[in-house]
Enzyme design. Structure first.
Site, PDB file in Angstrom:
ATOM      1  CG  ASN A 129     -65.555   4.741 -12.762  1.00 45.84           C
ATOM      2  OD1 ASN A 129     -65.072   4.105 -13.690  1.00 45.84           O
ATOM      3  ND2 ASN A 129     -66.863   4.858 -12.590  1.00 45.84           N
ATOM      4  CG  ASP A 193     -68.825   5.709 -15.942  1.00 52.31           C
ATOM      5  OD1 ASP A 193     -69.848   5.941 -15.281  1.00 52.31           O
ATOM      6  OD2 ASP A 193     -68.214   4.630 -15.884  1.00 52.31           O
ATOM      7  CG  ASP A 223     -65.228   4.380  -5.592  1.00 53.84           C
ATOM      8  OD1 ASP A 223     -65.574   3.556  -4.740  1.00 53.84           O
ATOM      9  OD2 ASP A 223     -66.001   4.848  -6.451  1.00 53.84           O
ATOM     10  CD  GLU A 258     -64.831  -0.578  -4.520  1.00 54.98           C
ATOM     11  OE1 GLU A 258     -65.828  -0.881  -3.851  1.00 54.98           O
ATOM     12  OE2 GLU A 258     -64.829   0.340  -5.355  1.00 54.98           O
TER      13      GLU A 258
END
Length: 505
Positions: A129, A193, A223, A258
């Site tokens: 991410n 990001d 993640d 996740e």
């Protein structure tokens, strides 16, 4: 006669060869299959130190594979092992390097080889991410608008973005003083990001995936899977694309995401991922055991799983109790017997349960994060066996493995017994879930059925002896914390306060 005998021997050889091939095929299928395995989440820094520098490492994990196999574990999730400036590793500086404190790429290759010899799969945390601000991509991007990496990240020159609030509740824009602009960093200013609207970023991530697949990694724990975009549909579309690519390299590769949200926000991700952690169910189990309200858990579990498999029958839910971002389950439950009850529920569920390292010995720890990620205590006398990157706040005379092993009533020995049952009975790994009425909110009776086998998981979380309905017949006691050996039901059975029963009719 000789000709008939010769034909008979030939027939035996053919049948033996067929059976041998069949057994080999079954073994191969078991090796490839993710569903039903019990996984163990490891924070490498805290687990086992192989070289005496006080910091856990990959060689240390390899040294403890036999411990994990003996416990009943057949899968490992390694928390971030890539090069990173932080203790936790969730800000990667180089995806093609191992954190030097943890070892080398050769150490990872050896860990993979030794794990696979023991039929243990390895999933590694893949943090895509965002990167670290120390990553060379970001260093170049923040300093030069013409850098090839500039569009790897998300930028703005609008000063008003300083006041924006993200869906996470954070202020996501960070000032870049070098060029007097702003970069998007939804988690923290040290984690810029990545820009997934840039095809080059997407390709970089596929290249990284192939690198680790070629090494023999069995899958990734992804993640922040819901934060690639602010848009759920775009997130899922990306994960479909990524998953399709990963499967083109290895059809058995697993992506476990996740997606920390409610059930109905999680469910759409079944279209792009192979598995996700079941946060709502973890909450229901721990709150239910704490509040003595567990009778309806089987119904919730069944509904939960039906929702998660609605558009993907091969989707695998991943039950757990707590992980590296949450207060340890022992702190949430505060009691060894309740801990056993929660374990008896989630470790007998379909899907792929995840045990957070130290859970099996009752380790404690509450926020801040470091206190949830303390050293595993192998020995309460010989401190050389334990990592020392931080001081432990646990009661080492209670949670040390050598102490737990010596106590027949310990959490460790209970976990080991549960995992042995899970590994031996397909009904506990793959079976259907049904509720059997108990007429008491504090008592769970969960029926697990696979083909002709039926197993009952019964938990009395109350402080009173009770009588509950159970189909007539004789039952083999697979597990009983109150030491009953045989049970015969006339339509009801008596169970003791705090009793945990696993029965096979």
């Amino acid at each position: 006669m000789r000709k008939k005998l010769s034909s008979f021997i030939m027939l035996i050889l053919i049948v033996s060869l067929f059976l041998g091939c069949s057994r080999q095929a079954v073994a191969q299928k078991d090796q490839e299959n993710y569903d039903g395995r019990a996984f163990y989440e490891i924070f490498v820094r805290s687990f086992n130190d192989s070289n005496g520098d006080g910091i856990g490492d990959l060689k240390g994990v390899t040294e403890k594979l036999d411990y994990l196999k003996d416990l009943g574990i057949n899968g490992i999730w390694l928390m971030p092992i890539n090069d990173s400036p932080s203790y936790h590793g969730y800000d990667v500086t180089d995806y093609y390097k191992i954190n030097p404190q943890y070892g080398t790429m050769e150490d990872l290759k050896n860990l993979l080889a030794e794990a696979h010899k023991r039929d243990i799969k390895i999933l590694m945390d893949m943090v895509i991410n965002h990167t670290s601000t120390e990553n060379k991509w970001f260093k170049e991007a923040k300093a030069d608008k013409n850098s090839k990496y500039r569009d790897y990240y998300i930028w703005s020159t609008d000063v008003n973005v300083e006041n924006e609030i993200s869906k996470m509740g954070t202020k996501p824009w960070t000032k870049n003083t070098t060029l007097n602009d702003y970069y998007y960093s939804i988690f923290w200013e040290g984690m810029p990001d990545l820009n997934y609207d840039n095809k080059e970023v997407r390709q970089e991530m596929k290249n990284i995936a192939k690198y680790y697949e070629d090494l023999g990694v069995d899958g990734f724990r992804l993640d922040a899977a819901k934060w690639i975009y602010d848009d759920q549909d775009k997130n899922i579309q990306w994960w479909k694309e990524y998953n399709e690519y990963c499967k083109s390299v290895n059809k058995n590769f697993v992506l476990t995401g996740e997606v920390w949200d409610n059930l109905f926000a999680m469910a759409p991700y079944q279209e792009g991922l192979d598995s996700i952690f079941d946060f709502p169910l973890a909450d229901s189990i721990t709150k239910g055991v704490s509040g003595q309200s567990i009778e309806d858990l089987p119904t919730e579990i069944k509904d939960n799983y039906d929702t998660l498999k609605e558009k993907n029958k091969n989707f695998v839910p991943a039950p757990f109790l707590s992980n590296h971002d949450q207060n340890r389950v022992m702190d949430n439950l505060g009691d060894t017997e309740k801990m056993k009850m929660a374990a008896a529920i989630y470790l007998t569920l379909p899907g792929t349960p995840y045990i957070y390292y130290g859970e099996e010995v009752g380790m404690t720890g509450s926020k801040p994060d470091e206190n949830i990620r303390e050293p595993f205590i192998w020995d309460n006398k010989d401190a050389s066996k334990n990592t020392k990157w931080m001081e432990s706040t646990n009661d080492v005379d209670k949670v040390a493995l050598n102490v737990q092993k010596a106590d027949k009533d310990s959490i460790y020995n209970f976990y080991k017994e549960l995992l042995e049952l899970r590994n031996n009975y397909k009904a506990l790994r793959l079976g259907e879930v049904d509720k059997v009425e108990t007429n008491d909110s504090g008592i769970l009776n969960m029926k697990r059925t696979y083909e002709k086998d039926s197993i009952s998981v019964i938990v009395n979380s109350t402080s009173a002896d009770c009588k509950i309905p159970l189909e007539k017949g004789k039952y083999e006691v697979l597990l009983d914390n109150k030491d009953n050996k045989k049970i015969k039901s006339d339509g009801n059975i008596n169970i003791k306060a705090g009793e945990i029963l696993i029965l096979k009719k």
